[in-house]
Scaffold this motif. Structure first.
Motif, PDB file in Angstrom:
ATOM      1  N   ARG A 225      43.920  10.310 -44.079  1.00 41.55           N
ATOM      2  CA  ARG A 225      43.744  10.463 -45.520  1.00 41.55           C
ATOM      3  C   ARG A 225      45.097  10.283 -46.217  1.00 41.55           C
ATOM      4  NH1 ARG A 225      39.422  10.302 -43.736  1.00 41.55           N
ATOM      5  NH2 ARG A 225      37.624  11.682 -44.057  1.00 41.55           N
ATOM      6  N   PHE A 226      45.032   9.816 -47.471  1.00 42.63           N
ATOM      7  CA  PHE A 226      46.226   9.740 -48.310  1.00 42.63           C
ATOM      8  C   PHE A 226      46.234  10.942 -49.257  1.00 42.63           C
ATOM      9  CE2 PHE A 226      46.204   5.356 -46.931  1.00 42.63           C
ATOM     10  CZ  PHE A 226      47.563   5.069 -46.811  1.00 42.63           C
ATOM     11  N   THR A 227      47.406  11.517 -49.463  1.00 40.52           N
ATOM     12  CA  THR A 227      47.514  12.637 -50.392  1.00 40.52           C
ATOM     13  C   THR A 227      47.304  12.147 -51.827  1.00 40.52           C
ATOM     14  OG1 THR A 227      49.914  12.345 -50.513  1.00 40.52           O
ATOM     15  CG2 THR A 227      49.078  13.908 -48.895  1.00 40.52           C
ATOM     16  N   ASP A 228      46.765  13.025 -52.661  1.00 43.05           N
ATOM     17  CA  ASP A 228      46.506  12.656 -54.050  1.00 43.05           C
ATOM     18  C   ASP A 228      47.733  12.957 -54.916  1.00 43.05           C
ATOM     19  OD1 ASP A 228      46.537  15.404 -54.363  1.00 43.05           O
ATOM     20  OD2 ASP A 228      44.365  15.591 -54.600  1.00 43.05           O
ATOM     21  N   SER A 229      47.542  12.927 -56.234  1.00 41.70           N
ATOM     22  CA  SER A 229      48.661  13.135 -57.152  1.00 41.70           C
ATOM     23  C   SER A 229      49.235  14.546 -57.071  1.00 41.70           C
ATOM     24  CB  SER A 229      48.217  12.843 -58.586  1.00 41.70           C
ATOM     25  OG  SER A 229      47.131  13.694 -58.955  1.00 41.70           O
ATOM     26  N   ALA A 230      48.458  15.489 -56.519  1.00 34.25           N
ATOM     27  CA  ALA A 230      48.949  16.857 -56.347  1.00 34.25           C
ATOM     28  C   ALA A 230      49.457  17.094 -54.929  1.00 34.25           C
ATOM     29  CB  ALA A 230      47.850  17.854 -56.682  1.00 34.25           C
ATOM     30  N   GLY A 231      49.541  16.019 -54.138  1.00 36.40           N
ATOM     31  CA  GLY A 231      50.010  16.139 -52.766  1.00 36.40           C
ATOM     32  C   GLY A 231      48.976  16.717 -51.814  1.00 36.40           C
ATOM     33  N   ARG A 232      47.725  16.808 -52.245  1.00 38.23           N
ATOM     34  CA  ARG A 232      46.698  17.439 -51.436  1.00 38.23           C
ATOM     35  C   ARG A 232      45.906  16.425 -50.610  1.00 38.23           C
ATOM     36  NH1 ARG A 232      45.684  22.422 -51.632  1.00 38.23           N
ATOM     37  NH2 ARG A 232      43.526  22.142 -50.953  1.00 38.23           N
ATOM     38  N   PHE A 233      45.333  16.936 -49.509  1.00 37.43           N
ATOM     39  CA  PHE A 233      44.477  16.138 -48.637  1.00 37.43           C
ATOM     40  C   PHE A 233      43.305  17.003 -48.198  1.00 37.43           C
ATOM     41  CE2 PHE A 233      47.552  18.300 -45.971  1.00 37.43           C
ATOM     42  CZ  PHE A 233      46.772  18.853 -44.973  1.00 37.43           C
ATOM     43  N   SER A 234      42.242  16.368 -47.721  1.00 39.28           N
ATOM     44  CA  SER A 234      41.069  17.101 -47.251  1.00 39.28           C
ATOM     45  C   SER A 234      40.345  16.274 -46.203  1.00 39.28           C
ATOM     46  CB  SER A 234      40.120  17.416 -48.418  1.00 39.28           C
ATOM     47  OG  SER A 234      38.975  18.111 -47.973  1.00 39.28           O
ATOM     48  N   PHE A 235      39.979  16.929 -45.092  1.00 37.16           N
ATOM     49  CA  PHE A 235      39.219  16.298 -44.019  1.00 37.16           C
ATOM     50  C   PHE A 235      37.881  17.020 -43.881  1.00 37.16           C
ATOM     51  CE2 PHE A 235      43.650  15.530 -42.848  1.00 37.16           C
ATOM     52  CZ  PHE A 235      43.633  14.169 -42.558  1.00 37.16           C
ATOM     53  N   ALA A 236      36.792  16.243 -43.878  1.00 37.42           N
ATOM     54  CA  ALA A 236      35.461  16.792 -43.627  1.00 37.42           C
ATOM     55  C   ALA A 236      35.118  16.515 -42.168  1.00 37.42           C
ATOM     56  CB  ALA A 236      34.427  16.149 -44.556  1.00 37.42           C
ATOM     57  N   LEU A 237      35.069  17.576 -41.369  1.00 36.92           N
ATOM     58  CA  LEU A 237      34.828  17.425 -39.937  1.00 36.92           C
ATOM     59  C   LEU A 237      33.348  17.203 -39.658  1.00 36.92           C
ATOM     60  CD1 LEU A 237      37.097  20.245 -38.469  1.00 36.92           C
ATOM     61  CD2 LEU A 237      37.683  17.879 -38.994  1.00 36.92           C
ATOM     62  N   PRO A 238      33.026  16.588 -38.521  1.00 34.87           N
ATOM     63  CA  PRO A 238      31.616  16.496 -38.111  1.00 34.87           C
ATOM     64  C   PRO A 238      31.036  17.895 -37.885  1.00 34.87           C
ATOM     65  CG  PRO A 238      32.993  14.973 -36.853  1.00 34.87           C
ATOM     66  CD  PRO A 238      33.920  15.880 -37.600  1.00 34.87           C
ATOM     67  N   ALA A 239      29.737  17.943 -37.673  1.00 37.76           N
ATOM     68  CA  ALA A 239      29.050  19.227 -37.505  1.00 37.76           C
ATOM     69  C   ALA A 239      29.283  19.775 -36.105  1.00 37.76           C
ATOM     70  CB  ALA A 239      27.561  19.066 -37.785  1.00 37.76           C
ATOM     71  N   TYR A 240      30.534  20.090 -35.800  1.00 36.24           N
ATOM     72  CA  TYR A 240      30.886  20.650 -34.496  1.00 36.24           C
ATOM     73  C   TYR A 240      30.576  22.150 -34.463  1.00 36.24           C
ATOM     74  CZ  TYR A 240      33.606  16.415 -33.434  1.00 36.24           C
ATOM     75  OH  TYR A 240      33.996  15.134 -33.187  1.00 36.24           O
ATOM     76  N   THR A 241      30.305  22.650 -33.263  1.00 32.61           N
ATOM     77  CA  THR A 241      30.234  24.084 -33.019  1.00 32.61           C
ATOM     78  C   THR A 241      31.133  24.406 -31.829  1.00 32.61           C
ATOM     79  OG1 THR A 241      28.290  23.826 -31.578  1.00 32.61           O
ATOM     80  CG2 THR A 241      27.884  24.290 -33.905  1.00 32.61           C
ATOM     81  N   GLY A 242      31.516  25.656 -31.701  1.00 28.49           N
ATOM     82  CA  GLY A 242      32.406  26.035 -30.608  1.00 28.49           C
ATOM     83  C   GLY A 242      33.861  25.877 -31.009  1.00 28.49           C
ATOM     84  N   TYR A 243      34.706  25.534 -30.035  1.00 31.87           N
ATOM     85  CA  TYR A 243      36.142  25.457 -30.264  1.00 31.87           C
ATOM     86  C   TYR A 243      36.635  24.027 -30.027  1.00 31.87           C
ATOM     87  CZ  TYR A 243      36.004  30.541 -30.151  1.00 31.87           C
ATOM     88  OH  TYR A 243      35.719  31.854 -30.421  1.00 31.87           O
ATOM     89  N   ARG A 244      37.562  23.610 -30.860  1.00 27.24           N
ATOM     90  CA  ARG A 244      38.186  22.285 -30.726  1.00 27.24           C
ATOM     91  C   ARG A 244      39.676  22.430 -30.983  1.00 27.24           C
ATOM     92  NH1 ARG A 244      33.616  21.579 -29.515  1.00 27.24           N
ATOM     93  NH2 ARG A 244      32.290  19.740 -29.839  1.00 27.24           N
TER      94      ARG A 244
END
Length: 374
Positions: free
Chosen positions: A267-286
């Motif tokens: 992802r590229f950061t926006d004008s506020a320097g923020r980023f966001s990742f939407a993970l797949p529907a995982y369960t458990g630990y990764r």
């Protein structure tokens, strides 16, 4: 000789609207409004036990924005400190499960609260919150308080529109594995409309409700904006240049997911320097690794948002008192919890068999429970 045991139990009816929801509205600038109604199986626990919960999530949207799919559940102290937390999938607008009470918790009044990440835009005042009491028989200290608040026994349970329900189970004592016939009827003549009931069988004196005054404070939203988690968890944050204490705009941030279902996102950061990742529907630990692309900036830092709400928030802290009946109940629950942990402890090593001439006929015990310790 085959022993026969009779257990006296109380029957608690938990309703959709029986939870305590603190006052507060979602930010009117958003096109989605979410609300959580929360109930727990009882309100009196021993340290190390599980608090079972059921939650209903209502979503109201203006622009067909999909509702959240992840619910955050915590046990918090009156000063807002989290002592245990879990995340649960929301399916068909409902979520259920349990959250563990730590073994070393201090005796006192605590709260179970539930919310979606999107609800953090309106602040903790909008979260669902239910009061519980926890006793730790291994510790003498306790949380003392002086706030005006009471835990009242739940007899007749208020239902929708202020009407009452009556639970009839015809007997007070039952055999193990005995079938229990229960009828739930309205205590008033008007016709009632209920979508769903949740019934739990709990020991006597463990069913009570906390009377909590709603907060009159204006909701204090967090400084960052959170979006609904539609499929799975989201990981968001900010890329900073610590040398100048400014955000880094339009810079690439990479996320790698290790293990089963491994994946890579960028992802590229926006004008506020923020980023966001939407993970797949995982369960458990990764295992997750987040890194920024190579840059001339020598002092870059990735600041990841807390997945649970960390805003300061205070709830009523009543004086902790137990009635004589509740003291007896605490001793029974403590002994049962201890025996349950011993019985389920698969990691206990089986000791070598002792000399049969010196050992009791049942062998050497792997653990000893002294009831006077409680």
């Amino acid at each position: 000789m085959k022993a026969k045991f009779i257990f006296k139990q109380g029957l608690l009816l938990l309703l959709l609207l029986a939870s305590i929801r603190l006052a507060g509205q979602q930010n009117e600038g958003f096109s989605l409004f979410e609300k959580v109604n929360l109930i727990t199986d009882r309100s009196f626990y021993i340290s190390g036990e599980q608090v079972w919960f059921k939650a209903w999530v209502s979503s109201f949207t203006k622009n067909d924005l999909p509702p959240s799919g992840i619910l955050y559940i915590e046990i918090i102290s009156p000063d807002g400190k989290s002592i245990s937390r879990v995340k649960s999938l929301i399916e068909n607008s409902q979520a259920n499960g349990f959250v563990e009470i730590p073994d070393d918790v201090i005796t006192g009044t605590y709260y179970v609260r539930a919310y979606t990440k999107y609800m953090r835009n309106a602040g903790p005042e909008s979260f669902a919150c239910v009061g519980i009491r926890i006793v730790n028989p291994q510790r003498k200290d306790f949380l003392s308080g002086s706030d005006t608040m009471a835990f009242q026994a739940m007899g007749e349970v208020p239902a929708v529109d202020g009407k009452l329900l009556v639970i009839n189970h015809y007997k007070q004592s039952f055999q193990p594995n005995e079938k229990v016939d229960v009828s739930v009827v309205s205590a008033v003549s008007q016709k009632m409309h209920l979508h769903e009931l949740c019934i739990s069988v709990v020991p006597d004196w463990t069913s009570s409700t906390a009377v909590v005054s709603s907060s009159n404070r204006k909701p204090q939203p967090e400084t960052e904006v959170f979006f609904p988690e539609i499929r799975g968890l989201t990981i968001s944050g900010k890329l900073m240049d610590l040398s100048t204490e400014t955000v880094v705009r339009n810079s690439r941030v990479n996320l790698s997911i290790i293990g089963p279902g491994r994946d890579f996102m960028s992802r590229f950061t926006d004008s506020a320097g923020r980023f966001s990742f939407a993970l797949p529907a995982y369960t458990g630990y990764r295992d997750l690794f987040i890194g920024a692309e190579k840059s001339d900036l020598a002092n870059q830092a990735i600041l990841v948002d807390n997945d649970f709400c960390a805003m300061p928030f205070r709830l009523p802290e009543p004086e902790f008192r137990l009635s004589p009946d509740e003291r007896k109940l605490a001793i029974k629950l403590a002994a049962n919890a201890r025996l349950n942990r011993i019985f389920k402890n698969e990691s206990s090593a089986i000791q070598a068999q002792a000399d049969t001439s010196a050992a009791a006929f049942y062998g050497t015990p792997t653990d000893v429970l002294k009831f006077e310790d409680y």
